[in-house]
Design a protein around this motif. Structure first.
Motif, PDB file in Angstrom:
ATOM      1  N   ALA A  45     -22.804   0.298  -3.588  1.00 57.04           N
ATOM      2  CA  ALA A  45     -22.459   0.462  -2.166  1.00 57.04           C
ATOM      3  C   ALA A  45     -21.575  -0.683  -1.692  1.00 57.04           C
ATOM      4  N   ASP A  46     -21.954  -1.911  -2.023  1.00 55.08           N
ATOM      5  CA  ASP A  46     -21.153  -3.063  -1.607  1.00 55.08           C
ATOM      6  C   ASP A  46     -19.821  -3.110  -2.351  1.00 55.08           C
ATOM      7  N   LEU A  47     -19.841  -2.759  -3.621  1.00 52.51           N
ATOM      8  CA  LEU A  47     -18.601  -2.726  -4.388  1.00 52.51           C
ATOM      9  C   LEU A  47     -17.608  -1.744  -3.756  1.00 52.51           C
ATOM     10  N   ALA A  48     -18.086  -0.543  -3.463  1.00 52.16           N
ATOM     11  CA  ALA A  48     -17.210   0.467  -2.843  1.00 52.16           C
ATOM     12  C   ALA A  48     -16.704  -0.012  -1.487  1.00 52.16           C
ATOM     13  N   LYS A  49     -17.587  -0.630  -0.713  1.00 49.00           N
ATOM     14  CA  LYS A  49     -17.217  -1.074   0.630  1.00 49.00           C
ATOM     15  C   LYS A  49     -16.162  -2.179   0.592  1.00 49.00           C
ATOM     16  N   PHE A  50     -16.372  -3.185  -0.233  1.00 53.46           N
ATOM     17  CA  PHE A  50     -15.430  -4.301  -0.264  1.00 53.46           C
ATOM     18  C   PHE A  50     -14.103  -3.928  -0.922  1.00 53.46           C
ATOM     19  N   LEU A  51     -14.141  -3.090  -1.949  1.00 54.45           N
ATOM     20  CA  LEU A  51     -12.894  -2.642  -2.558  1.00 54.45           C
ATOM     21  C   LEU A  51     -12.076  -1.800  -1.574  1.00 54.45           C
ATOM     22  N   ALA A  52     -12.763  -0.915  -0.859  1.00 52.68           N
ATOM     23  CA  ALA A  52     -12.067  -0.092   0.137  1.00 52.68           C
ATOM     24  C   ALA A  52     -11.499  -0.964   1.250  1.00 52.68           C
ATOM     25  N   PHE A  53     -12.272  -1.952   1.690  1.00 52.36           N
ATOM     26  CA  PHE A  53     -11.788  -2.835   2.756  1.00 52.36           C
ATOM     27  C   PHE A  53     -10.543  -3.593   2.311  1.00 52.36           C
ATOM     28  N   GLU A  54     -10.586  -4.166   1.122  1.00 52.96           N
ATOM     29  CA  GLU A  54      -9.436  -4.924   0.629  1.00 52.96           C
ATOM     30  C   GLU A  54      -8.205  -4.025   0.503  1.00 52.96           C
ATOM     31  N   ALA A  55      -8.392  -2.801   0.040  1.00 51.70           N
ATOM     32  CA  ALA A  55      -7.269  -1.866  -0.081  1.00 51.70           C
ATOM     33  C   ALA A  55      -6.702  -1.532   1.295  1.00 51.70           C
ATOM     34  N   LEU A  56      -7.573  -1.269   2.259  1.00 56.47           N
ATOM     35  CA  LEU A  56      -7.113  -0.934   3.613  1.00 56.47           C
ATOM     36  C   LEU A  56      -6.467  -2.137   4.281  1.00 56.47           C
ATOM     37  N   LYS A  57      -7.054  -3.312   4.086  1.00 56.02           N
ATOM     38  CA  LYS A  57      -6.522  -4.530   4.695  1.00 56.02           C
ATOM     39  C   LYS A  57      -5.129  -4.852   4.143  1.00 56.02           C
ATOM     40  N   SER A  58      -4.933  -4.569   2.855  1.00 55.07           N
ATOM     41  CA  SER A  58      -3.658  -4.905   2.227  1.00 55.07           C
ATOM     42  C   SER A  58      -2.486  -4.078   2.763  1.00 55.07           C
ATOM     43  N   THR A  66     -11.160  -1.785  12.324  1.00 59.67           N
ATOM     44  CA  THR A  66     -10.926  -0.395  11.917  1.00 59.67           C
ATOM     45  C   THR A  66     -11.006  -0.268  10.403  1.00 59.67           C
ATOM     46  N   ALA A  67     -10.384  -1.200   9.690  1.00 62.18           N
ATOM     47  CA  ALA A  67     -10.448  -1.180   8.223  1.00 62.18           C
ATOM     48  C   ALA A  67     -11.895  -1.325   7.749  1.00 62.18           C
ATOM     49  N   GLY A  68     -12.660  -2.196   8.409  1.00 62.14           N
ATOM     50  CA  GLY A  68     -14.066  -2.387   8.053  1.00 62.14           C
ATOM     51  C   GLY A  68     -14.899  -1.148   8.315  1.00 62.14           C
ATOM     52  N   GLN A 135     -19.225  -6.210  10.765  1.00 67.31           N
ATOM     53  CA  GLN A 135     -19.324  -7.030   9.558  1.00 67.31           C
ATOM     54  C   GLN A 135     -17.973  -7.602   9.143  1.00 67.31           C
ATOM     55  N   PHE A 136     -16.968  -6.771   9.079  1.00 66.68           N
ATOM     56  CA  PHE A 136     -15.683  -7.256   8.578  1.00 66.68           C
ATOM     57  C   PHE A 136     -14.900  -8.049   9.622  1.00 66.68           C
ATOM     58  N   THR A 137     -15.108  -7.761  10.889  1.00 63.66           N
ATOM     59  CA  THR A 137     -14.474  -8.578  11.925  1.00 63.66           C
ATOM     60  C   THR A 137     -15.042  -9.999  11.892  1.00 63.66           C
ATOM     61  N   VAL A 138     -16.356 -10.103  11.775  1.00 60.46           N
ATOM     62  CA  VAL A 138     -16.995 -11.424  11.684  1.00 60.46           C
ATOM     63  C   VAL A 138     -16.603 -12.120  10.382  1.00 60.46           C
ATOM     64  N   LEU A 139     -16.592 -11.384   9.272  1.00 56.26           N
ATOM     65  CA  LEU A 139     -16.225 -11.967   7.988  1.00 56.26           C
ATOM     66  C   LEU A 139     -14.816 -12.545   8.029  1.00 56.26           C
ATOM     67  N   GLU A 140     -13.867 -11.763   8.485  1.00 50.71           N
ATOM     68  CA  GLU A 140     -12.480 -12.230   8.512  1.00 50.71           C
ATOM     69  C   GLU A 140     -12.287 -13.355   9.537  1.00 50.71           C
ATOM     70  N   GLY A 141     -12.963 -13.261  10.675  1.00 52.28           N
ATOM     71  CA  GLY A 141     -12.883 -14.328  11.675  1.00 52.28           C
ATOM     72  C   GLY A 141     -13.445 -15.628  11.147  1.00 52.28           C
TER      73      GLY A 141
END
Length: 153
Positions: A45-58, A66-68, A135-141
């Protein structure tokens, strides 16, 4: 907590009494019931989430939140059957004839009951939108603050 009978959920006070009761009934193993099932769910679950986030963020075309949210939606969508199995293993673990993760997953597949395999799907997606955005807004911030890219106010 999962062992509380229906209708009694509000009666459980989260106290040391439940911890002690579980330990006395099942020993140390009872305190970690479902740990393996949890790991087998969370890793993909975390692998899919972080890989998808990195792909969307890129792509650079989506705001972080939104990407998160989209990444978490994707992860929740593809791992719902694992979450169902994890939950069932954890709840049923105290029974003498409890099954392991693979046995439980095979049982769900063998039934052909897709409703059971995908139970909670809608709620997981709805929760994923909010949780992923936060989660991803806080992580990136936090990453930006640590790297000194954001000036403190």
């Amino acid at each position: 907590m999962a062992s509380v009978a229906k209708g009694e959920a509000l009666a459980w006070d989260g106290s040391l009494q439940k911890l002690t009761s579980a330990f006395e009934k099942e020993g140390l193993q009872g305190l970690y019931r479902g740990y393996g099932a949890n790991v087998l769910y969370k890793l993909p679950a975390d692998l899919a989430k972080f890989l998808a986030f990195e792909a969307l963020k890129s792509t650079g075309s989506l705001p972080t939140g939104t990407a998160g949210a989209l990444a978490t939606l994707w992860s929740n969508a593809v791992t719902t059957p694992l979450d169902v199995v994890r939950t069932q293993v954890m709840v049923e673990g105290a029974q003498k004839e409890s099954k392991n993760v693979l046995q439980k997953l095979q049982d769900l597949i063998d039934t052909g009951d897709s409703e059971k395999i995908w139970s909670g799907f809608g709620w997981r997606l709805a929760r994923g939108i909010v949780a992923g955005a936060i989660q991803f807004t806080v992580l990136e911030g936090t990453k930006e603050a640590v790297e000194g890219k954001v000036s403190p106010r």
